[in-house]
Structures are given as structure tokens and as C-alpha cells.
Scaffold this active site. Structure first.
Site, PDB file in Angstrom:
ATOM      1  CG  ASP A 115      60.446  50.749  39.332  1.00  0.00           C
ATOM      2  OD1 ASP A 115      60.041  49.994  40.231  1.00  0.00           O
ATOM      3  OD2 ASP A 115      60.523  50.407  38.129  1.00  0.00           O
ATOM      4  N   GLY A 170      63.630  49.738  29.198  1.00  0.00           N
ATOM      5  CA  GLY A 170      64.501  48.564  29.254  1.00  0.00           C
ATOM      6  C   GLY A 170      64.325  47.700  30.480  1.00  0.00           C
ATOM      7  CE  LYS A 206      63.365  48.545  37.891  1.00  0.00           C
ATOM      8  NZ  LYS A 206      62.756  47.316  37.363  1.00  0.00           N
TER       9      LYS A 206
END
Length: 313
Positions: free
Chosen positions: A145, A106, A17
Site C-alpha cells: 500500500d 485498521g 486509504k
């Protein structure tokens, strides 16, 4: 649902995402922050295969260095599979194998994609047939998420980011992602944001405890125009991430000098995402960044969330 038999895996693909907008509220009494974000799922995928097993195990291959990644019960994919089994009263286990392409720590939700893929794969493998709402509720228990990795597309997230509503969006966007060799700790970036706000308290407005989405972001997504979206890309975590890793600012400057409509830190970093005008521009930008000895990959969005791949490939 597709059920995997003996020696026959269920294969699920789940996307990374990008937060095209991320507003972070003031720190709460419990140390957490409410956020308001616009997610877009992009075509950098994790591929997970699940086999029936007596226990729960996970292993990794792929382009990302996973040598330091936990494979015990603290791993998010195993936690997802175990949570699903507990929820459904299933007594068996699963052997999970992940082809990992999304950078670890990341800022692109790679671990969340693994968890979403594990939920979908094990639901199919064990023939549970759980509905979307049940999987979303389980995903929210695993991480902010994870629900979006299940849904994909473009969506608005509020609360911790896990309270989702669909975004009216059209068009396709071309991204170039600069992947870092080393990840960043999300809690560290949030703590630096709090310190950043304290240091600049005289110069910036106090953070809203209940942040909202900029209307211009919603308008740009509805229009489907990359140039419009580039004007309103925003991430409250960018300044603290750059403070912790100043090289990120240099990468953004380099990409924008080489034709990117805009560049920004993805989530809590250190991945830097560049929005390109079209596919040709993205190719040119990828070449320029690669020539500077950066690891640059192309992706497009929005794409679907975690789902079973119809044939194992």
C-alpha cells in the site's frame, strides 16, 4: 526541494486509504494472493515531521493509542528512512515524529502512510531530489500500500496492490468511518478467506488467480456519482473479517439503517466505511453512529498523496 536545517523540521502529510473494490485471487504457491483493487485516498491524515539526526528514531502522538506500536527498526517509518538513506548513500539519520490519526491494523493503510511520509520527508530533509519513480520503487519494497500512499487520488492497484495505474474519476465522496478499539491481523484475515473458500467450495466459483476490476466500478468512478458507486462497492475480505469479528456486520447494518448509501469493511478491517450521499447526510450519519457509542469520523476523498506541507503547522 525543501531542506530542513538544524532544528527545522520537514513536515509531510499522508492520507489513509479506502479500497472501494478489492478482489483477491486464489492463494499462490508462496502463500500470497494477487489482488485487483480500486483505491481512494481520504482526508484522514498522518502528519510526520523529520529532523536531521545522527541516528534513526520515531515517536508518536495523536488520537490513536500507540502504546503498543513498535518504535525500533521494525517500525515501517524507520525502515523507510533507512532504506532511502541506503539507496542514496546518505550517512546521517533522522528523528521522526508522527501525529497518528489512522487506526493501527485498521485496514486503512496507516503504517503505509507513515512509510510514504518518511520517504518524502527524508528526501526533502536531506536534499536528495529523488524522482517520483524512484520513491515509488522504494515504496513497493516496503509494502503493497505504500506506493498508493505516495500517489493518492484514485487509482487501480494490481499484483500485490503496488502496481498502480491512474483511474479516471471525478467528483467528491463523503465517508463516515467507524474506528474499532482493537485492530485485526491482515494475515489472519487472508487465512480466513482461504478457509472460507474451502468451506464453501461447492457454492461459490473458484477464485481467479489473476483477478480483475469490475467494469461497473470503473464506470461509477468516471461518473462521479456516489449512488452508482454504492451499488458496486465490493471487498472479498469482508466475509472473513466478519466471520472473525461478527460485530462488524452489526455495525454495517446500523449504518445502512441510518442513511448510508452502503457500508463495508475497509481492507482487512476492522474499520467500517460508509458512503454517504452528501455532506449533510454524512453529518447525520456520524451523529447517529456516535449516539450508538461508536467512534465515527468523517472524511472525504479523493485527496492528494504524501506531500510536504508548505508551512509547518
Amino acid at each position: 526541494m525543501i531542506q530542513g536545517g538544524e532544528g527545522e523540521p520537514v513536515h509531510v502529510r499522508a492520507p489513509a486509504k479506502i479500497n472501494v473494490f478489492l478482489s483477491v485471487g486464489a492463494v499462490m504457491g508462496d502463500g500470497y494472493h494477487r489482488v485487483s483493487t480500486a483505491y481512494q485516498a481520504v482526508s484522514l491524515y498522518e502528519d510526520l515531521r523529520a529532523w536531521n539526526s545522527d541516528d534513526f528514531t520515531v515517536s508518536f502522538t495523536g488520537s490513536v493509542d500507540t502504546s503498543q506500536l513498535a518504535t525500533d527498526n521494525s517500525n515501517l517509518a524507520i525502515r523507510a528512512a533507512r532504506l532511502l538513506a541506503q539507496h542514496a548513500g546518505y550517512q546521517g539519520g533522522a528523528r521522526l515524529e508522527v501525529v497518528k490519526r489512522v487506526p493501527i491494523a485498521g485496514g486503512m493503510g496507516g503504517g503505509s502512510a507513515d512509510a510514504a511520509a518518511a520517504l518524502v520527508a527524508c528526501d526533502a530533509l536531506w536534499g536528495l531530489g529523488l524522482g517520483r519513480d524512484e520513491l515509488l520503487a522504494l515504496g513497493a519494497r516496503l509494502g503493497a500500500d505504500v506506493p498508493f500512499a505516495l500517489v493518492g487520488g484514485t487509482a487501480i492497484g494490481t499484483g500485490r496492490g503496488d502496481e498502480l495505474s491512474p483511474a479516471l474519476a471525478k467528483g467528491q465522496y463523503h465517508w463516515v468511518l467507524v474506528l474499532a478499539e482493537k485492530g485485526m491481523s491482515t494475515p489472519d484475515v487472508y487465512r480466513e478467506l482461504d478457509r472460507h473458500r474451502e468451506r464453501h467450495a461447492d457454492d461459490i466459483m473458484p477464485a481467479d488467480p489473476m483477478p480483475g476490476i469490475d467494469a461497473d466500478v470503473l464506470q461509477a468512478l468516471r461518473a462521479g456519482e456516489p449512488a452508482m458507486l454504492a451499488e458496486v462497492l465490493s471487498n472479498d475480505l469482508q466475509a472473513p473479517a466478519i466471520h472473525l469479528n461478527p460485530q462488524l456486520g452489526d455495525v454495517i447494518e446500523l449504518g445502512e439503517k441510518n442513511g448510508a448509501l452502503a457500508g463495508f469493511v475497509s481492507g482487512s478491517g476492522p474499520t467500517v466505511a460508509f458512503l454517504a450521499a452528501d455532506l449533510d447526510s454524512a453529518l447525520d450519519l456520524q451523529i447517529a453512529l456516535s449516539a450508538a457509542r461508536l467512534t465515527a469520523v468523517r472524511a472525504s476523498g479523493p485527496v492528494h498523496g504524501a506531500r510536504v506541507v508548505s508551512s509547518d503547522r
